[in-house]
Motif scaffolding. Structure first.
Motif, PDB file in Angstrom:
ATOM      1  N   TRP A   1      -0.017  -8.624  -6.160  1.00  0.00           N
ATOM      2  CA  TRP A   1       0.853  -7.830  -5.284  1.00  0.00           C
ATOM      3  C   TRP A   1       0.712  -6.341  -5.581  1.00  0.00           C
ATOM      4  O   TRP A   1       0.797  -5.508  -4.669  1.00  0.00           O
ATOM      5  N   MET A   2       0.486  -6.009  -6.864  1.00  0.00           N
ATOM      6  CA  MET A   2       0.254  -4.601  -7.210  1.00  0.00           C
ATOM      7  C   MET A   2      -1.050  -4.099  -6.585  1.00  0.00           C
ATOM      8  O   MET A   2      -1.145  -2.943  -6.187  1.00  0.00           O
ATOM      9  N   SER A   3      -2.053  -4.990  -6.496  1.00  0.00           N
ATOM     10  CA  SER A   3      -3.361  -4.578  -5.978  1.00  0.00           C
ATOM     11  C   SER A   3      -3.296  -4.251  -4.487  1.00  0.00           C
ATOM     12  O   SER A   3      -4.223  -3.644  -3.938  1.00  0.00           O
ATOM     13  N   LEU A   4      -2.198  -4.665  -3.822  1.00  0.00           N
ATOM     14  CA  LEU A   4      -2.053  -4.324  -2.404  1.00  0.00           C
ATOM     15  C   LEU A   4      -1.461  -2.936  -2.210  1.00  0.00           C
ATOM     16  O   LEU A   4      -1.422  -2.433  -1.087  1.00  0.00           O
ATOM     17  N   THR A   5      -1.001  -2.303  -3.301  1.00  0.00           N
ATOM     18  CA  THR A   5      -0.395  -0.965  -3.193  1.00  0.00           C
ATOM     19  C   THR A   5      -1.328   0.047  -2.516  1.00  0.00           C
ATOM     20  O   THR A   5      -0.875   0.775  -1.624  1.00  0.00           O
ATOM     21  N   PRO A   6      -2.637   0.130  -2.889  1.00  0.00           N
ATOM     22  CA  PRO A   6      -3.485   1.106  -2.201  1.00  0.00           C
ATOM     23  C   PRO A   6      -3.505   0.894  -0.684  1.00  0.00           C
ATOM     24  O   PRO A   6      -3.507   1.847   0.084  1.00  0.00           O
ATOM     25  N   PHE A   7      -3.489  -0.375  -0.252  1.00  0.00           N
ATOM     26  CA  PHE A   7      -3.510  -0.679   1.179  1.00  0.00           C
ATOM     27  C   PHE A   7      -2.232  -0.201   1.866  1.00  0.00           C
ATOM     28  O   PHE A   7      -2.290   0.523   2.870  1.00  0.00           O
ATOM     29  N   VAL A   8      -1.060  -0.588   1.334  1.00  0.00           N
ATOM     30  CA  VAL A   8       0.196  -0.193   1.995  1.00  0.00           C
ATOM     31  C   VAL A   8       0.423   1.323   1.898  1.00  0.00           C
ATOM     32  O   VAL A   8       1.019   1.915   2.797  1.00  0.00           O
ATOM     33  N   THR A   9      -0.089   1.941   0.827  1.00  0.00           N
ATOM     34  CA  THR A   9       0.027   3.397   0.672  1.00  0.00           C
ATOM     35  C   THR A   9      -0.780   4.112   1.746  1.00  0.00           C
ATOM     36  O   THR A   9      -0.311   5.068   2.366  1.00  0.00           O
ATOM     37  N   ASP A  10      -1.998   3.632   1.956  1.00  0.00           N
ATOM     38  CA  ASP A  10      -2.870   4.217   2.970  1.00  0.00           C
ATOM     39  C   ASP A  10      -2.227   4.083   4.356  1.00  0.00           C
ATOM     40  O   ASP A  10      -2.196   5.035   5.150  1.00  0.00           O
ATOM     41  N   PHE A  11      -1.695   2.889   4.640  1.00  0.00           N
ATOM     42  CA  PHE A  11      -1.061   2.608   5.934  1.00  0.00           C
ATOM     43  C   PHE A  11       0.154   3.525   6.126  1.00  0.00           C
ATOM     44  O   PHE A  11       0.351   4.091   7.213  1.00  0.00           O
ATOM     45  N   LEU A  12       0.955   3.706   5.061  1.00  0.00           N
ATOM     46  CA  LEU A  12       2.134   4.574   5.132  1.00  0.00           C
ATOM     47  C   LEU A  12       1.711   6.034   5.320  1.00  0.00           C
ATOM     48  O   LEU A  12       2.272   6.748   6.158  1.00  0.00           O
ATOM     49  N   GLY A  13       0.685   6.479   4.563  1.00  0.00           N
ATOM     50  CA  GLY A  13       0.242   7.867   4.643  1.00  0.00           C
ATOM     51  C   GLY A  13      -0.209   8.239   6.048  1.00  0.00           C
ATOM     52  O   GLY A  13       0.048   9.341   6.527  1.00  0.00           O
ATOM     53  N   LYS A  14      -0.880   7.285   6.719  1.00  0.00           N
ATOM     54  CA  LYS A  14      -1.400   7.557   8.064  1.00  0.00           C
ATOM     55  C   LYS A  14      -0.348   7.386   9.150  1.00  0.00           C
ATOM     56  O   LYS A  14      -0.527   7.861  10.264  1.00  0.00           O
ATOM     57  N   ASN A  15       0.733   6.643   8.854  1.00  0.00           N
ATOM     58  CA  ASN A  15       1.758   6.361   9.870  1.00  0.00           C
ATOM     59  C   ASN A  15       3.154   6.524   9.287  1.00  0.00           C
ATOM     60  O   ASN A  15       3.994   5.634   9.406  1.00  0.00           O
ATOM     61  N   HIS A  16       3.400   7.699   8.672  1.00  0.00           N
ATOM     62  CA  HIS A  16       4.644   7.838   7.913  1.00  0.00           C
ATOM     63  C   HIS A  16       5.889   7.887   8.783  1.00  0.00           C
ATOM     64  O   HIS A  16       6.995   7.831   8.271  1.00  0.00           O
ATOM     65  N   ARG A  17       5.741   8.009  10.104  1.00  0.00           N
ATOM     66  CA  ARG A  17       6.911   8.010  10.988  1.00  0.00           C
ATOM     67  C   ARG A  17       7.102   6.662  11.679  1.00  0.00           C
ATOM     68  O   ARG A  17       8.010   6.501  12.496  1.00  0.00           O
ATOM     69  N   GLU A  18       6.212   5.710  11.384  1.00  0.00           N
ATOM     70  CA  GLU A  18       6.282   4.415  12.062  1.00  0.00           C
ATOM     71  C   GLU A  18       7.038   3.401  11.198  1.00  0.00           C
ATOM     72  O   GLU A  18       6.650   3.153  10.057  1.00  0.00           O
TER      73      GLU A  18
END
Lengths: 202, 202, 202, 202
Positions: free
Chosen positions: C89-106
């Motif tokens: 679950w920790m290894s998914l952090t880069p993925f969710v971080t990237d998704f949040l960074g690109k869509n921080h208002r979504e």
């Protein structure tokens, strides 16, 4: 455990870390082909082969580096920087591998690959020279000299692969295959030398 | 601490480093979808599932590798290279995982995935054969033989998933799910064997 | 050095390796903007901020993981797999971080980020439960119970950030900032508990 | 082996892991040019040079970090976080290096590069301040003070490279070359100080 030993193990751990990353990130260049067919996979075969070759070359360097650092008695500033110099040229392997994989018929890519490996060989030579300078144990002098001779041989071969790529890329590929083969045989001898050295310490 | 032991720990540290990188860089293939919607996320579910499966498979290999290297008495050149051979096939996991995630309905991607894991199984078989050759301790012979039998079983299954993918990809997926499940149960037994072995050393 | 201790240090080394890679590969998502202007750099500020937040969150997890593994007496198969579950679950952090960074208002990106961290919290809870089950030392029971309570608190908060993102993303961001702040204060207490535990061993 | 020492070695191992990854993933930014010609390779020379410079800068930081952590007696929560703060700013090096490599004539990229390195310098200053606070050994006070003075010097230089980039990027590049040169000479002195410190422990 004396101080010098501990620092040796840290130097080794850091180098091992960098080498482990170098060897593994190269696989990131192996991108899945767009079409899911065997013919599309076949097209990336040169990229796969250049990855395999570099994996082998970096693995050989890792084994040699391990034996070399193991013989170090004291980590001086000079040794630290000679080692970092080696890691720098090794860290360019993923780049030259990728370039070779994508342009395996182009002399420029073959030449650049050979050039980087020649520089890695030079960096190894400098590192062992530094080690020999430290180590006045005459018993091992012959052992080091024989490895240095072999190292000079592979440097000369790698440098000659640079102009040779413009004559025939196959001649350069022959050199790239020859050197790893050369390093496989004396591994037992190396391990033996290492064990003898160990025995003399105990 | 004798010389052999230390080299075992270095071999383990390097292998652990490479395996840690293999398992983690696979997540780089999980790219954020262009549209920030749940349906766009759902579309990358196969990529996520293939990542999860490979994480599990590589984790099982890591656990087994750990137990195997722990039983090594002396790092010979042959053992070093059998181990590097295993790491090479394992290092291709991110590539076949990415290919499977993007083409999970295509027999070619399913077949390639099974093929790489079959080769990893073969590399494990060779590595343990080398270990057994070293280790003349008859007490553990039965322990090793039982692990090798299971390993042969998973090799046969993985190889059979290659042609099976052209009959039904679901049959191959069943094999991919079956083998990890097979490895979960005897873990306790393995740990027990390991502890016994330890006890006999003390 | 008993057998159990050594395996603990290997488990720690492997986990540290995976966490070091997770924390560092996230920076690969920070791509240089196409135009070399401050306004172009300002546009990637949300990506930078989400990277900073995740660096902090993963660093806190690393510190907690370190203290937790340090208290382990015996690496059982169950502990190994509970730990690998956490690393997944920790290894998914880069993925969710990237998704949040690109869509921080979504809301979907904010919700997914909170969801992954909630699952990391659950994995931590399971891992400590396993540790407590092993460890019958009643002296530390109160210490573990207090950490588990705090952990449950952060799990509840992270899970509540998922639906909350659809009401107001700022409420979710407040939770993302609150939890790291919560973990900063009792660090001294933790270190103290760790030292006491150490003292009782000596 | 006392408890404090062990934790120091774990802190060092984790930091070494992160630094090894930082230094190696930068090479991923070196992408093979589309055309296999020497002129295409020459065009990526600035990217190569910025990689080389950052490799050197990060290597110097690694050497200094190694000496610094080696002098730590007790890993407090405050020290842990000051160290993580340093790793955070160091982890941005691949990003600013990539930006500089692609825009080496643009003041904004030169300024950002200098700015990140100035912040790394500040993080080093904070970390050593924390170390000095711990360490009441008056014998080493002069040693630490002299390193801190040099560190302040490099921070001032790096910060001044930010506005200077808008006057002349060459002035900033001169600073980027000057600081590594400054750090090469006293390495021997540092190693000597370290050895003296060691001697006093024995």
């Amino acid at each position: 455990m004396p101080h010098g030993e501990m620092t040796t193990s840290r130097l080794e751990a850091f180098s091992d870390g960098v080498i482990a990353i170098i060897v593994t990130i190269m696989v990131l260049e192996l991108r899945a082909p767009a079409q899911p067919t065997w013919s599309a996979l076949l097209k990336i075969a040169p990229i796969f082969l250049s990855y395999g070759l570099s994996f082998l070359v970096v693995a050989i360097m890792w084994v040699n580096h391990h034996h070399l650092i193991h013989a170090v008695h004291q980590v001086t500033a000079r040794l630290l920087w000679t080692n970092l110099n080696l890691l720098f040229w090794m860290s360019l392997t993923p780049f030259v591998t990728d370039f070779l994989g994508k342009n395996h018929r182009e002399p420029v890519a073959v030449a650049l690959y050979g050039f980087d490996l020649a520089l890695c060989g030079c960096a190894f030579y400098l590192l062992r020279t530094e080690l020999v300078r430290q180590d006045r144990d005459t018993q091992l002098a012959g052992h080091h000299a024989s490895i240095q001779r072999k190292n000079v041989g592979s440097i000369v071969l790698y440098f000659s692969s640079v102009p040779l790529a413009y004559v025939s890329i196959y001649a350069s590929f022959f050199i790239f295959a020859l050197i790893p083969a050369m390093y496989f045989l004396p591994e037992n001898k190396l391990a033996l030398g290492d064990r003898n050295e160990q025995r003399s310490k105990e």
